[in-house]
Structure formats: C-alpha cells, structure tokens
Design an enzyme around this catalytic site. Structure first.
Site, short mmCIF file in Angstrom:
data_model
loop_
_atom_site.label_atom_id
_atom_site.label_comp_id
_atom_site.label_asym_id
_atom_site.label_seq_id
_atom_site.Cartn_x
_atom_site.Cartn_y
_atom_site.Cartn_z
N GLY A 13 0.86 -1.18 0.00
CA GLY A 13 0.00 0.00 0.00
C GLY A 13 0.90 1.22 0.00
O GLY A 13 1.87 1.26 -0.73
N SER A 69 5.91 -5.57 -0.96
CA SER A 69 5.88 -4.18 -1.44
C SER A 69 6.17 -3.20 -0.29
O SER A 69 7.27 -3.23 0.26
CB SER A 69 4.54 -3.93 -2.13
OG SER A 69 4.55 -2.73 -2.85
N ALA A 70 5.23 -2.37 0.13
CA ALA A 70 5.48 -1.46 1.25
C ALA A 70 5.88 -2.24 2.52
O ALA A 70 6.68 -1.77 3.33
CB ALA A 70 4.24 -0.61 1.53
N HIS A 97 9.08 -3.46 -6.79
CA HIS A 97 8.49 -3.08 -8.09
C HIS A 97 9.54 -2.44 -9.00
O HIS A 97 9.23 -1.50 -9.74
CB HIS A 97 7.35 -2.07 -7.93
CG HIS A 97 6.17 -2.52 -7.13
ND1 HIS A 97 5.12 -3.23 -7.69
CD2 HIS A 97 5.85 -2.37 -5.82
CE1 HIS A 97 4.21 -3.46 -6.75
NE2 HIS A 97 4.63 -2.96 -5.60
N GLU A 156 9.30 -6.95 -10.26
CA GLU A 156 8.06 -7.67 -9.96
C GLU A 156 8.26 -9.15 -10.33
O GLU A 156 8.77 -9.46 -11.40
CB GLU A 156 6.89 -7.05 -10.71
CG GLU A 156 6.59 -5.65 -10.20
CD GLU A 156 5.32 -5.03 -10.78
OE1 GLU A 156 4.76 -5.61 -11.73
OE2 GLU A 156 4.91 -3.97 -10.28
CA LIG Z 1 3.00 1.27 -2.78
#
Ligand SMILES: [Ca+2]
Ligand SMILES: [Ca+2]
Lengths: 242, 242
Positions: free
Chosen positions: A89, A122-123, A159, A195
């Site tokens: 997020g 991710s985050a 990413h 990714e």
């Molecule tokens: Ca993000």
C-alpha cells in the site's frame, strides 16, 4: 540471530491473483507448524476489505489470519504472534502507523530474537529494511523518521522497473532515482527487486527467489544483476546496525 | 498580494531541449525589465554543471543568471534578487537545502510581498506549493517538514502520467497515488500537470498554459480535466494559509 524473512517485491503479478505468483514460496516459508498469521493492513485505507482479501488467500494455503486492526492491543498481538505478514500500500502511511502504535521495536524484537517468521510485500518489504528511503510511494503523510524496522542492514526497492526506451515520459527513471540516493553520503546498498522476485533470508543466508532477476545498486559501484537462486548473503554482513 | 508565478510541470519535453517547450512563456513571464535571474540548483548533486545548463538557456532568452550556490550569503542573494528560478531534480533534497539555508520564508516574503517573479520547474514547482506531499520523487533525504514555500494554497503533481492500460507493471498508477493522498483528512486539492503544461499565476488569477490538459483532484470529488487557457483562479481562494 534466528531471523527468518520472506521479502516479496509485489503482491500481484500481471495476469495473476493476489499473492498467486509467490504462493509456493509462502507455503514453504511458513511450513506445517505455523497455524495463524498476524496480518498488518496499515498501508491501505480500507483495512476491513484488505483483511478479507488476505484472509481468503492465506486460508487457501492452510493458514488462519488475525488482522491486527481488530486487536484491542496491537503491541500484545505482536507479542503473541506465531508469524507476521505486512502487506503493501502506501509505505509512509504504513510506517507512520507502526510508529504511532509502538510496533517498530516490538516487531524487530520478535523477529530477530524470538525467530518469528516475517513476510513483507511491497510497502511491507520496504518497512522491513533499514529505512524507507527507497520506497516508490508518494509521501502522503510523514512518519517521525524514515528509519524502519531494520530486519536487514540494506535497502530494497520493490516493483523495480527497467527504463523503457520507447517511453516519451521525461520524469526520472528508477535507476536515476536510486543513483540520486547514492549521491548522498553513507547510503547503504539497494537491492532492486523486479516484480516477480523476492528475497528469502534464513539467519545469515539470503537467497533470491522468483521468476525475475534483481539489480543491486551499491554506492560508488556499477550496478550488478543477479539471477533467481543467487546467494546474496554478503548483503547481511557488517551488522553493527543491530 | 503582488504574486507572479510560472509553475512548469517538466524541464524537458520529449524530443526537445532544456526548457525549450516553455521558452515563449518564460520570455513573456520575465519580460523586458528583468535583467538577472537568481537560479537555485539545490535539487541536483552537480550544481556547477546544472548552473551552466541553466545559464546558457536563459542567456539565449536575454537574461543573465546568478546561481545561488556561488553566493557567499544565500539569504542575501534572495533579498537582492530581481527574479527567482528553482530547477528540478530531487524534491526532498531541494526542500532540505532550502530549510538548512533559511531560504523558505525569505523566498515566500520576496515573492508575496515584494512581487519578485518566481519560476519553478518540476521539483521547483513542488516546493513552491503548500507542501511536497505530492512529489513523485524518492525520499533520499528528509527535510524537517514536508511543508513548503506556500506560494499557492494547493498541491501540484508535476509530470502527471495517465495510466497506461497496456503496461504489465503492477505498482500504483499516479491516479491511485493521488487518491491515497485524499484518503487522508484535510488534504488540499492537487493540480496534476501533464508534461507540457504549466500554471501562470498573476496576483489572484491562475491560468493553465502549454500544450497538454491538466487533471484536478479534489478530496471527495471526481477528478476533472482542464484545457490550456482554462481559468483556475478558484484554486487560489481561501487564502487563510498566508
Ligand atoms: Ca505502494
Ligand atoms: Ca524529480
């Protein structure tokens, strides 16, 4: 150091479902003995809906999920957790919430001292590293510091995106942004995870997993490429940071 | 309020040279009476080379450039400036330097009280607004606050990029990132300037200029599109922020 980490670049890979591209690695990582996973949804605004998505996915792999946003005492939830997953997020929003709820040092202690398995995506991967200086996210809120949980002594850029030479967009490429980071003094290495790739850490051994290569940026050195399966344990050395 | 601002999305447009796409607007904005422009190069690491690029471009338009990084006393340089230009690069690095050198309130005063014409490009546009919460840049360093010079009471997102539906990349789109910003309470509107567009502010009148449309994001409302020439003065109202 009983550290066990699975740090995933991205939650969804093009054409697949949520965490589908790394479900084998997740099942292998949490294994047979873990029954319940504590999920931390603070990176997204709608935490109920986020917890539903995550619960469904992990149930399909044989794990029950407790979302920390339902806990009366989040610190206590971390203290009791068998395993922890922090989802993606906005990285700034996530780290701010972790500090506000006094969870940063508690998670660090549980993972590094008690050996609680930790997965980030991710985050959730950004906040697991030494700092969030190499997040791609927009600074929509400000945490008290960009220093993060520090489960590893380097940065990750999730990413990671190669420059598209056909693009007419003139904003900085990801490589240019990471090069600007290393223009600053005393900046640690950045493992750029495309990714589809992820990093498995078992105590002092780090291995690249997944379907894509990773690119390593170290200050003052040319960037280097690593294939899935590569031993990246050298990134874990020099652990005066603990 | 004698404010005069030219806030440009991007320094270079695909296929063109440095500031080429907005050179007419620059010449019109600074006009015949300005002779020297104070350039602020703090967003890039190599400030000498940056100042050379900028000096050559502005000389071709009939203006001399003084780069603030050569000034013995940067605050004094701002106090004496006829006109100010802040260039692009990394927004966090730029704002940190402006605070370290005590230039934020000095620039605000010169522009809003003395009517010194101010031009910003990319990161230089971000720092001219109320805050840098909607920069696209990586947080490679931390300024003391994300609050910025505040020459306008809203945010700008420069280099705005529409979602490319053919892309396989799964990181957040720019629209998703700005929507996440507006999930936070009390967040001002964001004018998203595509590459090729710029905002001209003359006292309390704001006009969109350039070759591309802009997209306006306001908290709790659907996004709206504006054509070059559009009157955006309504964004300047409610100036209790001064
Ligand atoms: Ca993000
Ligand atoms: Ca930039």
């Amino acid at each position: 150091m009983r550290r066990r980490l699975l740090l995933v670049s991205n939650s969804t890979l093009y054409g697949g479902g949520y965490l589908q591209h790394c479900q084998e690695q997740i099942a292998t990582f949490f294994g047979l003995h873990i029954k319940r996973i504590l999920f931390i949804p603070y990176a997204l605004h709608d935490q109920d809906s986020y917890a539903t998505t995550v619960t469904e996915k992990f149930q399909s792999l044989g794990y029950e999920v407790d979302s920390i946003h339902k806990a009366l005492n989040p610190v206590e939830a971390v203290r009791k957790a068998e395993a922890i997953f922090i989802g993606g997020g906005n990285t700034f929003r996530l780290l701010k919430a972790l500090y506000e709820k006094n969870l940063v040092s508690e998670i660090r202690k549980r993972v590094l001292q008690d050996g609680v398995p930790f997965m980030g995506s991710s985050a959730g991967t950004n906040v697991a590293t030494i700092s969030i200086h190499t997040t791609n996210d927009m600074p929509i809120v400000m945490p008290p510091t960009l220093g993060a949980i520090g489960l590893v002594p380097f940065n990750i850029n999730p990413h990671y995106l190669d420059h598209d030479s056909s693009s007419r967009h003139m904003g900085e490429s990801r490589e240019q942004r990471l090069t600007q980071y290393h223009e600053e003094p005393n900046t640690p290495s950045v493992l750029a995870l495309r990714e589809g790739s992820m990093l498995l850490v078992e105590e002092n051994k780090a291995t690249l997993l997944g379907s894509t290569r990773a690119r390593l940026f170290a200050r003052g050195k040319p960037a280097t490429e690593y294939e899935p399966g590569a031993d990246l344990s050298f990134l874990l050395s020099g652990e005066s940071w603990l």
